[in-house]
Design a protein around this motif. Structure first.
Motif, PDB file in Angstrom:
ATOM      1  N   ALA A  47       0.879  -1.178   0.000  1.00 23.85           N
ATOM      2  CA  ALA A  47       0.000   0.000   0.000  1.00 23.85           C
ATOM      3  C   ALA A  47       0.911   1.220   0.000  1.00 23.85           C
ATOM      4  CB  ALA A  47      -0.911   0.019   1.217  1.00 23.85           C
ATOM      5  N   THR A  48       0.401   2.338  -0.498  1.00 24.35           N
ATOM      6  CA  THR A  48       1.239   3.535  -0.615  1.00 24.35           C
ATOM      7  C   THR A  48       0.554   4.766  -0.033  1.00 24.35           C
ATOM      8  OG1 THR A  48       0.382   3.775  -2.874  1.00 24.35           O
ATOM      9  CG2 THR A  48       2.575   2.826  -2.638  1.00 24.35           C
ATOM     10  N   SER A  49       1.375   5.629   0.543  1.00 25.81           N
ATOM     11  CA  SER A  49       0.915   6.920   1.059  1.00 25.81           C
ATOM     12  C   SER A  49       1.855   7.983   0.493  1.00 25.81           C
ATOM     13  CB  SER A  49       0.939   6.907   2.593  1.00 25.81           C
ATOM     14  OG  SER A  49       0.421   8.101   3.126  1.00 25.81           O
ATOM     15  N   HIS A  50       1.322   8.821  -0.390  1.00 19.43           N
ATOM     16  CA  HIS A  50       2.152   9.782  -1.134  1.00 19.43           C
ATOM     17  C   HIS A  50       1.960  11.201  -0.611  1.00 19.43           C
ATOM     18  CE1 HIS A  50       2.086   6.577  -4.210  1.00 19.43           C
ATOM     19  NE2 HIS A  50       0.772   6.670  -4.205  1.00 19.43           N
ATOM     20  N   CYS A  51       3.057  11.925  -0.518  1.00 20.36           N
ATOM     21  CA  CYS A  51       2.968  13.379  -0.397  1.00 20.36           C
ATOM     22  C   CYS A  51       3.151  13.936  -1.806  1.00 20.36           C
ATOM     23  CB  CYS A  51       4.032  13.947   0.534  1.00 20.36           C
ATOM     24  SG  CYS A  51       3.930  15.753   0.666  1.00 20.36           S
ATOM     25  N   LEU A  52       2.138  14.609  -2.299  1.00 24.98           N
ATOM     26  CA  LEU A  52       2.183  15.131  -3.672  1.00 24.98           C
ATOM     27  C   LEU A  52       2.863  16.491  -3.745  1.00 24.98           C
ATOM     28  CD1 LEU A  52      -1.442  14.180  -4.816  1.00 24.98           C
ATOM     29  CD2 LEU A  52       0.663  12.849  -5.069  1.00 24.98           C
ATOM     30  N   GLY A  53       3.147  17.074  -2.578  1.00 22.65           N
ATOM     31  CA  GLY A  53       3.756  18.400  -2.576  1.00 22.65           C
ATOM     32  C   GLY A  53       2.777  19.431  -3.120  1.00 22.65           C
ATOM     33  N   GLN A  54       3.285  20.347  -3.959  1.00 23.07           N
ATOM     34  CA  GLN A  54       2.430  21.402  -4.530  1.00 23.07           C
ATOM     35  C   GLN A  54       2.341  21.308  -6.048  1.00 23.07           C
ATOM     36  OE1 GLN A  54       4.565  24.761  -2.593  1.00 23.07           O
ATOM     37  NE2 GLN A  54       2.619  25.185  -1.545  1.00 23.07           N
ATOM     38  N   ASN A  55       2.823  20.202  -6.588  1.00 19.99           N
ATOM     39  CA  ASN A  55       2.855  20.050  -8.041  1.00 19.99           C
ATOM     40  C   ASN A  55       1.464  20.060  -8.663  1.00 19.99           C
ATOM     41  OD1 ASN A  55       4.097  19.737 -10.518  1.00 19.99           O
ATOM     42  ND2 ASN A  55       4.157  17.508 -10.390  1.00 19.99           N
ATOM     43  N   PHE A  56       0.561  19.259  -8.095  1.00 23.62           N
ATOM     44  CA  PHE A  56      -0.805  19.209  -8.633  1.00 23.62           C
ATOM     45  C   PHE A  56      -1.545  20.508  -8.328  1.00 23.62           C
ATOM     46  CE2 PHE A  56       0.319  14.752  -8.580  1.00 23.62           C
ATOM     47  CZ  PHE A  56      -0.317  14.244  -9.702  1.00 23.62           C
TER      48      PHE A  56
ATOM     49  N   GLN B 228      -0.618  18.684  -0.861  1.00 22.40           N
ATOM     50  CA  GLN B 228      -1.564  17.579  -1.040  1.00 22.40           C
ATOM     51  C   GLN B 228      -0.944  16.207  -0.789  1.00 22.40           C
ATOM     52  OE1 GLN B 228      -2.911  19.400  -5.036  1.00 22.40           O
ATOM     53  NE2 GLN B 228      -4.627  18.098  -4.434  1.00 22.40           N
ATOM     54  N   ASN B 229      -1.815  15.290  -0.394  1.00 21.46           N
ATOM     55  CA  ASN B 229      -1.464  13.876  -0.247  1.00 21.46           C
ATOM     56  C   ASN B 229      -2.453  13.020  -1.025  1.00 21.46           C
ATOM     57  OD1 ASN B 229       0.534  14.542   1.607  1.00 21.46           O
ATOM     58  ND2 ASN B 229      -0.741  14.085   3.398  1.00 21.46           N
ATOM     59  N   SER B 230      -2.021  11.841  -1.414  1.00 21.80           N
ATOM     60  CA  SER B 230      -2.958  10.806  -1.852  1.00 21.80           C
ATOM     61  C   SER B 230      -2.444   9.468  -1.332  1.00 21.80           C
ATOM     62  CB  SER B 230      -3.124  10.782  -3.378  1.00 21.80           C
ATOM     63  OG  SER B 230      -1.959  10.304  -4.021  1.00 21.80           O
ATOM     64  N   TRP B 231      -3.353   8.560  -1.047  1.00 20.26           N
ATOM     65  CA  TRP B 231      -2.971   7.280  -0.432  1.00 20.26           C
ATOM     66  C   TRP B 231      -4.022   6.223  -0.751  1.00 20.26           C
ATOM     67  CZ3 TRP B 231      -7.077   7.467   3.020  1.00 20.26           C
ATOM     68  CH2 TRP B 231      -7.437   8.744   3.518  1.00 20.26           C
ATOM     69  N   ALA B 232      -3.572   4.967  -0.865  1.00 19.85           N
ATOM     70  CA  ALA B 232      -4.502   3.917  -1.300  1.00 19.85           C
ATOM     71  C   ALA B 232      -4.014   2.526  -0.906  1.00 19.85           C
ATOM     72  CB  ALA B 232      -4.684   3.972  -2.822  1.00 19.85           C
ATOM     73  N   TYR B 233      -4.982   1.653  -0.639  1.00 20.64           N
ATOM     74  CA  TYR B 233      -4.722   0.206  -0.636  1.00 20.64           C
ATOM     75  C   TYR B 233      -5.820  -0.449  -1.451  1.00 20.64           C
ATOM     76  CZ  TYR B 233      -8.363  -1.170   2.824  1.00 20.64           C
ATOM     77  OH  TYR B 233      -9.552  -1.422   3.469  1.00 20.64           O
ATOM     78  N   SER B 234      -5.518  -1.608  -2.008  1.00 23.30           N
ATOM     79  CA  SER B 234      -6.442  -2.241  -2.944  1.00 23.30           C
ATOM     80  C   SER B 234      -6.648  -3.709  -2.598  1.00 23.30           C
ATOM     81  CB  SER B 234      -5.885  -2.129  -4.375  1.00 23.30           C
ATOM     82  OG  SER B 234      -4.804  -3.044  -4.543  1.00 23.30           O
ATOM     83  N   THR B 235      -7.402  -4.403  -3.454  1.00 22.08           N
ATOM     84  CA  THR B 235      -7.632  -5.838  -3.286  1.00 22.08           C
ATOM     85  C   THR B 235      -6.345  -6.641  -3.444  1.00 22.08           C
ATOM     86  OG1 THR B 235      -8.553  -5.633  -5.541  1.00 22.08           O
ATOM     87  CG2 THR B 235     -10.098  -6.097  -3.777  1.00 22.08           C
ATOM     88  N   ARG B 236      -5.259  -5.978  -3.848  1.00 25.66           N
ATOM     89  CA  ARG B 236      -3.945  -6.639  -3.872  1.00 25.66           C
ATOM     90  C   ARG B 236      -3.613  -7.203  -2.485  1.00 25.66           C
ATOM     91  NH1 ARG B 236       1.909  -4.441  -6.008  1.00 25.66           N
ATOM     92  NH2 ARG B 236       1.041  -5.230  -7.946  1.00 25.66           N
ATOM     93  N   THR B 237      -4.062  -6.531  -1.435  1.00 29.49           N
ATOM     94  CA  THR B 237      -3.813  -6.981  -0.063  1.00 29.49           C
ATOM     95  C   THR B 237      -4.215  -8.447   0.118  1.00 29.49           C
ATOM     96  OG1 THR B 237      -5.990  -6.071   0.495  1.00 29.49           O
ATOM     97  CG2 THR B 237      -4.089  -4.719   1.034  1.00 29.49           C
ATOM     98  N   ILE B 238      -5.335  -8.825  -0.496  1.00 27.73           N
ATOM     99  CA  ILE B 238      -5.864 -10.181  -0.322  1.00 27.73           C
ATOM    100  C   ILE B 238      -4.963 -11.200  -1.016  1.00 27.73           C
ATOM    101  CG2 ILE B 238      -7.842 -11.688  -0.784  1.00 27.73           C
ATOM    102  CD1 ILE B 238      -9.625  -9.163  -0.550  1.00 27.73           C
TER     103      ILE B 238
END
Length: 518
Positions: free
Chosen positions: A260-269, A289-299
């Motif tokens: 799973a990933t947790s990103h700091c997007l900074g100010q680019n977007f 800004q930040n974006s973060w996600a986990y998916s069904t890959r975990t399973i």
């Protein structure tokens, strides 16, 4: 939907081939049970995995390559994870939202680095009925470009911050090779959080808060050990400032998995989408800004780590059924009395909050049922026969160890709860021991190459230069994939002064995990 540029016929036939292989394999199964796996985890990992997820009733192969039907056994696990994660982020005042599946090309193209990272995977809608669309519409591979034009609209002043949203949805990433259920699929389920702050400090803090939730999800629920760390510049999220991740490892294949990933997007977007606000001094500023996600890959990671040659092995915390109760009729014994005892046992367990079911089907033998529920990975099996009735006890069989113990009915709930807790703990400890046994510290190129050949999770001193990482990738490229950085762990071992990079011979700046990955 068009845009499947790399969808070669050979890939399209993958699902059919695997399904045929699974069907063919049934010929050699044990007659008395009609169950069993024809491939072993150590012998042919890929085919073993395909059999486990299909025979364990987690997925069904679909007619479109890279797409899979997620069956109730899978969705129950997804629900448990969501029921943990969603309340935790709500405590952080993150709100639930939903944005459309479609995105226009001009919006998609706004952040060049970002779309270049995803371009090969973007699927496009080009027709409506018999008519070509004047302007093709993309299907989201991720939602930064879908959401951020509206963040620009909603955020005007410092009182509008922070803006913290999360959505549970599906995304589509089309062009790839070697589709693998849960691990690499063209459509998958995930949650994606997108947040905006007035300061970098707030963004940095949240990145690590979310990453810790991902660690808990893997280690406390899926019983999978992970490493928390930061991705290299080469491996970070396209268009972001920096990326943190939890990294798992599959000992049987010697491959890492980005869990799973947790990103700091900074100010680019914020710059590209003009997400500006008036600060407390009345001056114009850009959000962080930040974006973060986990998916069904975990399973999929869970299945790969814990599964064995009998099928799935599910941690009690996420298993749809924690206890399966099977009646064991014997000769002239009163079957009705045994069945009643099974039903009462299930009721007692369910009333205590344990997820229990009874398998009272009479057209299958107890042996068949044992194999069936072992295949599905149920943590604990309870058997009740005439001798158990006479002794006012049940027999409990653990899925993780296969050990059997007789439990008095009087203390059933406490005993079962204790066993389930122990199974959860033991599964994590066993997985951690296996993972740790694969970690190899290397300090020279020759040691690195040797460890890579032995399917190790490599921890090596690195100069932190992008060109060096590219060289390592190029020099290790082969049929089974190149080695790359997985992450630089936050918990850094001591780096003695004068330590040199294993690959370049330059002064090392940090310890980094390397290996092949999914």
């Amino acid at each position: 939907m068009a845009g499947a540029k790399g969808d070669k016929p050979a890939k399209a036939d993958k699902a059919a081939k695997v399904a045929a292989a699974v069907a063919k394999s049934s010929k050699g199964r044990k007659k008395e049970t009609g169950l069993g796996l024809t491939n072993t985890k150590d012998g042919n990992f890929g085919e073993w995995y395909s059999e486990v997820v299909t025979n364990g009733e987690m997925i069904e192969y679909y007619e479109i390559s890279g797409c899979y039907i997620l069956r109730p056994w899978t969705m129950a696990i997804w629900d448990v994870m969501q029921n943990f994660f969603d309340p935790e982020i709500k405590k952080m005042n993150i709100k639930t939202c939903y944005f459309p599946l479609f995105v226009s090309n001009n919006v998609l193209q706004k952040e060049k680095d970002h779309i270049e990272g995803f371009a090969p995977e973007v699927a496009w809608v080009t027709r409506s009925g018999d008519s070509d669309l004047e302007v093709p519409i993309a299907i989201r591979p991720t939602s930064e470009t879908v959401m951020y034009p509206y963040y620009s609209k909603w955020i005007r002043g410092h009182r509008d911050l922070p803006l913290k949203l999360n959505q549970w949805c599906n995304v589509v990433r089309w062009e790839f090779s070697n589709p693998t259920p849960f691990i690499r699929s063209r459509e998958f389920l995930w949650q994606e959080g997108h947040t905006a702050f007035a300061t970098k400090e707030e963004a940095d803090t949240e990145v690590l808060q979310i990453l810790e939730l991902y660690r808990r999800l893997y280690e406390e629920y899926l019983a999978v050990p992970v490493v928390k760390g930061q991705k290299s510049e080469l491996e970070k999220f396209a268009g972001g400032l920096y990326t943190t991740s939890v990294e798992a490892f599959i000992p049987n294949t010697g491959r890492g998995v980005q869990g799973a990933t947790s990103h700091c997007l900074g100010q680019n977007f914020a710059k590209m989408f003009e997400i500006n606000f008036e600060d407390e001094k009345g001056e114009k500023a850009m959000v962080w800004q930040n974006s973060w996600a986990y998916s069904t890959r975990t399973i999929g990671v869970m299945v790969m780590v814990h599964g064995d040659d009998k099928g799935l092995v599910l941690p009690p915390k996420v298993s749809s059924v924690q206890v399966i109760v099977v009646h064991v009729p014997y000769k002239d014994a009163d079957v009705k009395e045994i069945i009643n005892a099974c039903s009462e046992t299930v009721k007692t367990l369910c009333d205590a909050g344990i997820r229990a079911e009874a398998d009272l089907r009479e057209n299958y033998s107890p042996g068949w049922k044992y194999s069936h529920w072992e295949m599905k990975g149920v943590p604990l099996r309870i058997e009740i026969g005439p001798k158990d009735l006479a002794s006012n006890q049940v027999r409990a069989v653990r899925r993780d160890k296969g050990t059997k113990v007789d439990i008095p009915m009087a203390g059933l709930v406490d005993s079962v709860n204790g066993m389930l807790d122990d199974i959860q703990k033991n599964m994590f400890e066993v997985a951690k021991q296996k993972r740790d046994a694969c970690i190899q510290v290397t300090k020279t190129w020759d040691e690195f190459v040797e460890a890579l050949g032995q399917k190790k999770l490599i921890l090596a001193p690195w100069c932190n230069e992008e060109e060096v990482e590219k060289e390592v990738k190029a020099k290790t490229k082969g049929e089974i994939g190149a080695a790359k950085t997985l992450c630089s762990p936050f918990e850094q071992p001591e780096l003695p002064e004068g330590t040199l990079c294993f690959a370049s011979g330059k002064p090392a700046k940090k310890w980094t995990y390397w290996g092949r990955s999914y």
